[in-house]
Design a protein around this motif. Sequence first.
Motif, short mmCIF file in Angstrom:
data_model
loop_
_atom_site.label_atom_id
_atom_site.label_comp_id
_atom_site.label_asym_id
_atom_site.label_seq_id
_atom_site.Cartn_x
_atom_site.Cartn_y
_atom_site.Cartn_z
N LEU A 48 0.84 -1.18 0.00
CA LEU A 48 0.00 0.00 0.00
C LEU A 48 0.88 1.23 0.00
CD1 LEU A 48 -2.57 -1.32 2.53
CD2 LEU A 48 -2.85 -1.08 0.09
N LEU A 49 0.60 2.12 -0.91
CA LEU A 49 1.41 3.33 -1.07
C LEU A 49 0.60 4.56 -0.76
CD1 LEU A 49 3.22 2.59 -4.41
CD2 LEU A 49 4.12 2.39 -2.12
N TYR A 50 1.27 5.62 -0.52
CA TYR A 50 0.62 6.89 -0.26
C TYR A 50 -0.04 7.39 -1.53
CZ TYR A 50 3.64 6.55 3.64
OH TYR A 50 4.26 6.09 4.74
N ARG A 51 -1.25 7.89 -1.39
CA ARG A 51 -1.91 8.43 -2.56
C ARG A 51 -1.77 9.94 -2.63
NH1 ARG A 51 -8.32 8.49 -1.17
NH2 ARG A 51 -8.11 10.08 0.39
N SER A 52 -1.22 10.56 -1.60
CA SER A 52 -1.23 12.02 -1.59
C SER A 52 0.15 12.64 -1.43
CB SER A 52 -2.15 12.51 -0.48
OG SER A 52 -1.69 12.04 0.76
N ILE A 53 1.20 11.93 -1.80
CA ILE A 53 2.51 12.56 -1.78
C ILE A 53 2.56 13.50 -2.99
CG2 ILE A 53 4.99 12.21 -2.05
CD1 ILE A 53 4.65 9.56 -0.62
N PRO A 54 2.86 14.76 -2.76
CA PRO A 54 2.88 15.71 -3.87
C PRO A 54 3.89 15.29 -4.93
CG PRO A 54 3.04 16.85 -1.77
CD PRO A 54 3.18 15.40 -1.49
N HIS B 86 3.91 6.24 10.69
CA HIS B 86 4.40 5.47 9.54
C HIS B 86 5.02 4.16 9.98
CE1 HIS B 86 3.84 8.43 6.25
NE2 HIS B 86 3.55 9.14 7.31
N ALA B 87 5.71 4.16 11.11
CA ALA B 87 6.30 2.92 11.61
C ALA B 87 5.20 1.88 11.87
CB ALA B 87 7.09 3.19 12.89
N GLY B 88 4.11 2.30 12.48
CA GLY B 88 3.00 1.38 12.74
C GLY B 88 2.36 0.86 11.47
N ARG C 285 2.10 -3.60 7.23
CA ARG C 285 2.32 -3.96 5.83
C ARG C 285 3.38 -5.05 5.70
NH1 ARG C 285 -1.65 -1.22 6.08
NH2 ARG C 285 -2.02 0.71 4.98
N LEU C 286 4.40 -4.98 6.53
CA LEU C 286 5.46 -6.00 6.52
C LEU C 286 4.87 -7.36 6.85
CD1 LEU C 286 8.42 -6.87 6.37
CD2 LEU C 286 8.66 -6.16 8.76
N ARG C 287 4.03 -7.43 7.87
CA ARG C 287 3.41 -8.71 8.22
C ARG C 287 2.58 -9.26 7.07
NH1 ARG C 287 2.86 -6.02 13.12
NH2 ARG C 287 0.69 -5.47 12.75
N ARG C 288 1.81 -8.38 6.44
CA ARG C 288 0.97 -8.83 5.31
C ARG C 288 1.81 -9.30 4.14
NH1 ARG C 288 -3.25 -4.15 4.59
NH2 ARG C 288 -3.70 -3.94 6.79
N MET C 289 2.88 -8.58 3.85
CA MET C 289 3.73 -8.98 2.73
C MET C 289 4.34 -10.34 3.00
SD MET C 289 5.56 -5.44 1.58
CE MET C 289 6.14 -6.07 0.01
N ARG C 290 4.84 -10.55 4.20
CA ARG C 290 5.44 -11.84 4.54
C ARG C 290 4.42 -12.97 4.48
NH1 ARG C 290 9.56 -9.86 9.32
NH2 ARG C 290 11.24 -9.30 7.90
N GLU D 127 9.28 -10.71 0.52
CA GLU D 127 10.22 -10.18 1.51
C GLU D 127 10.80 -8.88 0.98
OE1 GLU D 127 11.95 -9.61 4.94
OE2 GLU D 127 10.70 -11.38 4.60
N PRO D 128 10.30 -7.75 1.49
CA PRO D 128 10.80 -6.45 1.03
C PRO D 128 12.23 -6.21 1.51
CG PRO D 128 9.28 -6.16 2.84
CD PRO D 128 9.29 -7.62 2.51
#
Length: 150
Positions: free
Chosen positions: A23-29, A75-77, A82-87, A92-93
């Motif tokens: 999941l990525l940020y949708r609002s980074i300018p 962001h850490a949370g 996201r890390l748990r979901r990816m694994r 493995e990011p």
Amino acid sequence: MAILAATRALPDEGGYWGCGTWLLYRSIPVGVTMERHLLEKLLAGDDEASAAALAALRGSATYSVSDTTYPAEQHAGVFARRLRRMRQRGVEPLGLERMVQLLREHGRPVSVGLIDYADQKWTFLCYFTEDGSALVACAGWPRIAKESPL
């Protein structure tokens, strides 16, 4: 503002958009607020993720660095989940676990940068100090390309 990367447009809690297992940020300018040579200098670390991001940047990758700051703890949370979901999905990011730890330790506002390989196969997420003078953390992951059902 723009959606920077999304191969599956499913909104998630907190303003994020689905991208396969990421999941990525949708609002980074969109827009460069840091010169390429300065970004390269900041990425000259000894960890694998920042070295790979630097290689991508030197290989004509596109990038964007936000001039807005965000709370590091939030962001850490988010990225710990996201890390748990990816694994769980077998992905493995690169450096994501370290990035979560560094963001928690940093505890101050951070600005965000995205680096996309020219071939669009990898994306790197970088966090910088509030004034943009130092790299706090960096992680990368393969972009998941999915065929459109249409």
